[in-house]
Motif scaffolding. Sequence first.
Motif, PDB file in Angstrom:
ATOM      1  N   CYS A 380       5.227  -5.471  -6.548  1.00 46.49           N
ATOM      2  CA  CYS A 380       4.034  -6.247  -6.204  1.00 46.49           C
ATOM      3  C   CYS A 380       3.868  -6.220  -4.702  1.00 46.49           C
ATOM      4  N   ARG A 382       0.495  -5.618  -1.504  1.00 49.17           N
ATOM      5  CA  ARG A 382      -0.940  -5.607  -1.327  1.00 49.17           C
ATOM      6  C   ARG A 382      -1.512  -4.240  -1.650  1.00 49.17           C
ATOM      7  N   ASN A 383      -2.769  -4.206  -2.024  1.00 53.99           N
ATOM      8  CA  ASN A 383      -3.398  -2.929  -2.305  1.00 53.99           C
ATOM      9  C   ASN A 383      -3.914  -2.291  -1.036  1.00 53.99           C
ATOM     10  N   SER A 384      -4.459  -1.078  -1.166  1.00 50.18           N
ATOM     11  CA  SER A 384      -4.825  -0.293  -0.001  1.00 50.18           C
ATOM     12  C   SER A 384      -5.995  -0.876   0.763  1.00 50.18           C
ATOM     13  N   GLN A 385      -6.732  -1.788   0.171  1.00 56.22           N
ATOM     14  CA  GLN A 385      -7.863  -2.377   0.870  1.00 56.22           C
ATOM     15  C   GLN A 385      -7.491  -3.652   1.610  1.00 56.22           C
ATOM     16  N   SER A 386      -6.208  -4.033   1.540  1.00 56.63           N
ATOM     17  CA  SER A 386      -5.812  -5.267   2.197  1.00 56.63           C
ATOM     18  C   SER A 386      -5.620  -5.016   3.680  1.00 56.63           C
ATOM     19  N   THR A 394       0.316  -0.792  -6.743  1.00 54.81           N
ATOM     20  CA  THR A 394      -0.768  -1.230  -7.605  1.00 54.81           C
ATOM     21  C   THR A 394      -1.428  -2.453  -6.992  1.00 54.81           C
ATOM     22  N   ALA A 395      -2.704  -2.640  -7.323  1.00 56.47           N
ATOM     23  CA  ALA A 395      -3.475  -3.714  -6.711  1.00 56.47           C
ATOM     24  C   ALA A 395      -3.029  -5.072  -7.226  1.00 56.47           C
ATOM     25  N   TYR A 397      -4.155  -9.137  -7.818  1.00 54.41           N
ATOM     26  CA  TYR A 397      -5.354  -9.902  -8.104  1.00 54.41           C
ATOM     27  C   TYR A 397      -5.428 -11.112  -7.172  1.00 54.41           C
ATOM     28  N   TYR A 430      -4.945 -12.669  -2.408  1.00 55.81           N
ATOM     29  CA  TYR A 430      -4.352 -11.473  -2.985  1.00 55.81           C
ATOM     30  C   TYR A 430      -2.854 -11.346  -2.696  1.00 55.81           C
TER      31      TYR A 430
END
Length: 642
Positions: A380, A382-386, A394-395, A397, A430
């Motif tokens: 777990c 952060r995703n690439s847009q963080s 993996t992203a 939520y 997130y």
Amino acid sequence: MQPPSAGLFVDLEFPACVSSIVCAGDTPLTPLCDRITWLRPQEICASPHLFPENPRHGLGKQGILGDCWFICACSALQQSDKLLHQVIPAGQCTWNDPGYSGRFTCRFWRYGRWVEVTIDDCLPCLGHKLCFSHCQDEGAFWLPLLEKAYAKLHGCYEALWAGQVVDALVDLTGGLVERWSFEVAEESVREKMLSRMLDLKERCAMSCSVLHNKDGAGDLGEFHAFTITDIQRGFTKHGQELLLLRVHNPWGRSCWGGSWGESGDKWALMDQTESSRFLPQIQDGEFWVEKEEFLREFNEVTVAFPVNEKEHIHSFWTGWPLLHTQQICGSWLKGKSAGGSRNNASFPDNPKLWLHIKEESEVYLSLMQSQKAKTGATICKRNSQSRRGSTNSTALYAVGLHVWKVEKRRFNLQKTILSPPVAGTSSHCYDRQLHLRCDLSPGYHLLIPSTFHRDTEGEFLLRVLSSGPIMLRELTSNQPVTRRNEDVMRGIWETQELKGQWKKGSSAGGSRNFSSHHLNPAIPFCVPTKVQLVKVTLRQHCQGNQCHAIGFHVYLVPLDTSLSPLSQEPCASCVPHSHSQEVSKMCDLPPGQYVVVPSTYLPDQECDFFISIAIKLDRKPIKSQETLGQILKEVSVIKLMK
């Protein structure tokens, strides 16, 4: 002569090959894989040992893997032998012991329990030198072995490229960790944070981070984490008090050219006796920074709660030991228990838990979400847009948690959740884990963890730590409540379809965090008498996945026409701003004149939008014998307010 690896343990689950280095191949590690060799410590140096004699020589250096966040978190283990032996169990045979077999075991706290990870001691090297983490004492191997075990837990070394110090600290300590942002805190709050850090420096692991480049005195690096190794008070020749923080850069080299750097000009303000207390203490990669420079150059601090020898976590706000701990695993399932945020009529469908507080207590509620990565390892990040820029996980939520006090166990759920909670997250976030601190009185409390969007599936761990006795259990019946979305939508609705635009420099004012918020379009509507519900839906016109973070606020128009509606608190809000094409909120609004103000989170983000305001009228539908179909009345309005 036998080779050093003859007869030694070989880990077939995490072999010495490319698949253990890279998973997705989207980091700078990929071009180097063909040059990496795997060597055991006795092939790297003449006298390998697990730990250095001087703990200060155990400070970590990063190497070519972007895992500064993990190396900084490992500083927690250097402050407590109890924690160190929890993660790296004592009694393991090392290179000079008769029973040495090349096998090492490490332990990590993962979603409520300690798990063991066993590895061999073959380590990635470039040119017979460790290419990933290593210690100041290059003969000490506790850190590269721990890093390898952590990489195995995540699937490969590449999975450690970019991450959160807070996540690694939780995995290494099993405790609570807080992150303090300097960017949004007022000056008095920042002073309180630094004062608390000074009090806790001997008992807590601390890290600081730079999240974006600044025009400062040193090249600190963007999205980079550092370890705070000491905090001391000093005095100038004239008796002025100073607060200096010693910071270690995992790059292992000097990167700070500030006024209190090794050759900075501010040391002349101290007499030689005073400055000699500070300058001789620094190791490779360390530097001193004064309080004002620290607040200017660093964006946030991460602090782990102290853990005593009995493994009890202590609150660093009150000092009380959190002696009572309970936890429950749960899940959000589409169509059953994934009700979304409080913006959704289906919010009551979320998992619900009873928390019985038996005496007034300081309570910490920790919500941790879990996901399965493609490699099969549970990770777990952060995703690439963080804002952290993790490229291969993996992203996560957006999740939140709310708490209501109830007087008795038989209660009206719908009425309860429409009332203000006694504690809750200000917005869904997130993060892999979040926690709430609250002082709770004796009695029953309702806990509802949720994702921001409904029908978002995932698993979670809810953990409660308290200074007083508690009882935590799940409501066994989690059937959907009577007020389902389809029931709410029955009846007569009057709908307006509104079209607008956020335009840079004129009508793209951003969220309420910015002084330009009043520039956003303000769209008026009227709620007549005998109205039950109002549903506001905001939809942006975006290309592909290039969505802005959007949300809106509803303001009551004051009777005094000289006052702006935006000068008062909103009576309903759809926040946090979400990177979604559409967001909506169901509101209970009394009769009156209102304006809805849609916005992007950041100012000057241009986009067209559509907003729908549906008002449920309190009258029965008229049944007709004719089959003319349903008539939808649409009103298109474009309103521009200066």
